[in-house]
Design a protein around this motif. Sequence first.
Motif, PDB file in Angstrom:
ATOM      1  N   ASP A  13      -8.595   8.934  17.428  1.00  0.00           N
ATOM      2  CA  ASP A  13      -8.303   7.869  18.284  1.00  0.00           C
ATOM      3  C   ASP A  13      -6.850   7.471  18.044  1.00  0.00           C
ATOM      4  OD1 ASP A  13     -10.698   8.144  19.598  1.00  0.00           O
ATOM      5  OD2 ASP A  13     -11.412   6.795  18.078  1.00  0.00           O
ATOM      6  N   ASP A  14      -6.541   7.253  16.634  1.00  0.00           N
ATOM      7  CA  ASP A  14      -5.297   6.675  16.267  1.00  0.00           C
ATOM      8  C   ASP A  14      -5.018   7.152  14.971  1.00  0.00           C
ATOM      9  OD1 ASP A  14      -3.195   4.896  16.449  1.00  0.00           O
ATOM     10  OD2 ASP A  14      -4.191   3.262  16.063  1.00  0.00           O
ATOM     11  N   ILE A  15      -3.758   7.248  14.491  1.00  0.00           N
ATOM     12  CA  ILE A  15      -2.920   7.425  13.375  1.00  0.00           C
ATOM     13  C   ILE A  15      -2.102   6.458  13.023  1.00  0.00           C
ATOM     14  CG2 ILE A  15      -1.885   8.947  11.976  1.00  0.00           C
ATOM     15  CD1 ILE A  15      -2.750  11.124  13.340  1.00  0.00           C
ATOM     16  N   HIS A  16      -2.314   5.705  12.047  1.00  0.00           N
ATOM     17  CA  HIS A  16      -1.132   4.710  11.199  1.00  0.00           C
ATOM     18  C   HIS A  16      -0.698   5.550  10.176  1.00  0.00           C
ATOM     19  CE1 HIS A  16      -0.122   0.266   9.787  1.00  0.00           C
ATOM     20  NE2 HIS A  16       0.623   1.044   9.821  1.00  0.00           N
ATOM     21  N   THR A  17       0.919   5.829  10.029  1.00  0.00           N
ATOM     22  CA  THR A  17       1.237   6.464   8.991  1.00  0.00           C
ATOM     23  C   THR A  17       2.149   5.528   8.099  1.00  0.00           C
ATOM     24  OG1 THR A  17       1.027   8.463   9.948  1.00  0.00           O
ATOM     25  CG2 THR A  17       2.644   8.683   8.209  1.00  0.00           C
ATOM     26  N   LEU A  18       2.106   5.530   6.902  1.00  0.00           N
ATOM     27  CA  LEU A  18       3.063   4.745   6.052  1.00  0.00           C
ATOM     28  C   LEU A  18       3.630   5.675   5.037  1.00  0.00           C
ATOM     29  CD1 LEU A  18       0.211   1.899   5.014  1.00  0.00           C
ATOM     30  CD2 LEU A  18       2.205   1.850   6.688  1.00  0.00           C
ATOM     31  N   VAL A  19       5.057   5.400   4.903  1.00  0.00           N
ATOM     32  CA  VAL A  19       5.754   6.244   3.963  1.00  0.00           C
ATOM     33  C   VAL A  19       6.592   5.311   2.989  1.00  0.00           C
ATOM     34  CG1 VAL A  19       7.586   7.891   3.806  1.00  0.00           C
ATOM     35  CG2 VAL A  19       6.370   8.014   5.748  1.00  0.00           C
ATOM     36  N   GLU A  20       6.325   5.360   1.746  1.00  0.00           N
ATOM     37  CA  GLU A  20       6.854   4.425   0.700  1.00  0.00           C
ATOM     38  C   GLU A  20       7.926   5.425  -0.033  1.00  0.00           C
ATOM     39  OE1 GLU A  20       5.226   1.686  -2.943  1.00  0.00           O
ATOM     40  OE2 GLU A  20       3.978   1.997  -1.235  1.00  0.00           O
ATOM     41  N   ARG A  21       9.045   4.838  -0.149  1.00  0.00           N
ATOM     42  CA  ARG A  21       9.950   5.369  -0.943  1.00  0.00           C
ATOM     43  C   ARG A  21      10.176   4.904  -2.393  1.00  0.00           C
ATOM     44  NH1 ARG A  21      15.401   3.875   1.570  1.00  0.00           N
ATOM     45  NH2 ARG A  21      14.425   4.669   3.368  1.00  0.00           N
ATOM     46  N   ASP A  22      10.437   5.707  -3.192  1.00  0.00           N
ATOM     47  CA  ASP A  22      10.838   5.442  -4.657  1.00  0.00           C
ATOM     48  C   ASP A  22      11.969   6.284  -4.713  1.00  0.00           C
ATOM     49  OD1 ASP A  22      11.380   5.051  -7.238  1.00  0.00           O
ATOM     50  OD2 ASP A  22       9.414   5.501  -8.032  1.00  0.00           O
ATOM     51  N   ASP A  23      13.088   5.478  -4.599  1.00  0.00           N
ATOM     52  CA  ASP A  23      14.686   6.456  -4.887  1.00  0.00           C
ATOM     53  C   ASP A  23      15.094   5.916  -6.164  1.00  0.00           C
ATOM     54  OD1 ASP A  23      15.427   3.648  -4.330  1.00  0.00           O
ATOM     55  OD2 ASP A  23      16.574   4.152  -2.645  1.00  0.00           O
ATOM     56  N   ALA A  36       5.664   8.753  -0.852  1.00  0.00           N
ATOM     57  CA  ALA A  36       4.276   8.719  -0.859  1.00  0.00           C
ATOM     58  C   ALA A  36       3.839   8.435   0.402  1.00  0.00           C
ATOM     59  CB  ALA A  36       3.649   7.698  -1.924  1.00  0.00           C
ATOM     60  N   THR A  37       3.106   9.273   1.095  1.00  0.00           N
ATOM     61  CA  THR A  37       2.646   8.862   2.523  1.00  0.00           C
ATOM     62  C   THR A  37       1.171   8.879   2.526  1.00  0.00           C
ATOM     63  OG1 THR A  37       2.095  11.557   2.862  1.00  0.00           O
ATOM     64  CG2 THR A  37       4.597  10.716   3.449  1.00  0.00           C
ATOM     65  N   ARG A  38       0.797   7.927   3.376  1.00  0.00           N
ATOM     66  CA  ARG A  38      -0.563   7.637   3.488  1.00  0.00           C
ATOM     67  C   ARG A  38      -0.966   7.698   5.187  1.00  0.00           C
ATOM     68  NH1 ARG A  38      -2.156   2.244   1.142  1.00  0.00           N
ATOM     69  NH2 ARG A  38      -0.480   1.722   1.903  1.00  0.00           N
ATOM     70  N   LEU A  39      -1.861   8.547   5.496  1.00  0.00           N
ATOM     71  CA  LEU A  39      -2.075   8.304   6.872  1.00  0.00           C
ATOM     72  C   LEU A  39      -3.654   7.804   6.858  1.00  0.00           C
ATOM     73  CD1 LEU A  39      -0.272  10.750   6.609  1.00  0.00           C
ATOM     74  CD2 LEU A  39      -1.345  11.851   8.579  1.00  0.00           C
ATOM     75  N   LYS A  40      -3.608   6.731   7.729  1.00  0.00           N
ATOM     76  CA  LYS A  40      -4.870   6.152   8.060  1.00  0.00           C
ATOM     77  C   LYS A  40      -5.381   6.506   9.696  1.00  0.00           C
ATOM     78  CE  LYS A  40      -3.723   1.791   5.420  1.00  0.00           C
ATOM     79  NZ  LYS A  40      -3.725   0.566   5.688  1.00  0.00           N
ATOM     80  N   ILE A  41      -6.343   7.277   9.786  1.00  0.00           N
ATOM     81  CA  ILE A  41      -6.813   7.953  10.954  1.00  0.00           C
ATOM     82  C   ILE A  41      -8.160   7.166  11.326  1.00  0.00           C
ATOM     83  CG2 ILE A  41      -7.628  10.153  11.815  1.00  0.00           C
ATOM     84  CD1 ILE A  41      -5.758  11.452   9.408  1.00  0.00           C
TER      85      ILE A  41
END
Length: 135
Positions: A69-79, A90-95
């Motif tokens: 029904d929904d996807i909330h995606t977070l991308v966290e950068r460590d540069d 680092a990616t996290r998909l909340k489905i």
Amino acid sequence: MTVELRLDRTTTMAQLLHIRSHQLTADVTEAEGGNDAGPSPHDLYDAALGACKALTVMWYARKKGIPVDDIHTLVERDDSGERQGVYRLATRLKIHGTLSDAQLQELHAVAQKCPVHKLMSTVTTEITTQVERLS
């Protein structure tokens, strides 16, 4: 496909990106000499990965009849290691959906195979650059 960029003359450095019928602005922060009028090139790079994962999972779920029904995606950068050759995302998909554990694992596997993930991690990208006078 060609992506065209032109200086946004209302700002110090911002670029107007033209992609098909879409227009976006890219800039750098004020600390970097810009106006922060839009996401930086690094932000767009990171966002491309997150968008690809979400779109790939949504496409696959619809094709297979998996109830997403929904996807909330977070991308966290460590540069912090970028200058040493390591750029970490680092990616996290909340489905959201009525998913079994097996379906969630299946979608995880699909997310790992999105085209941009592959492009960033397994493909050699060759870049050429030409600099010309603008008349």
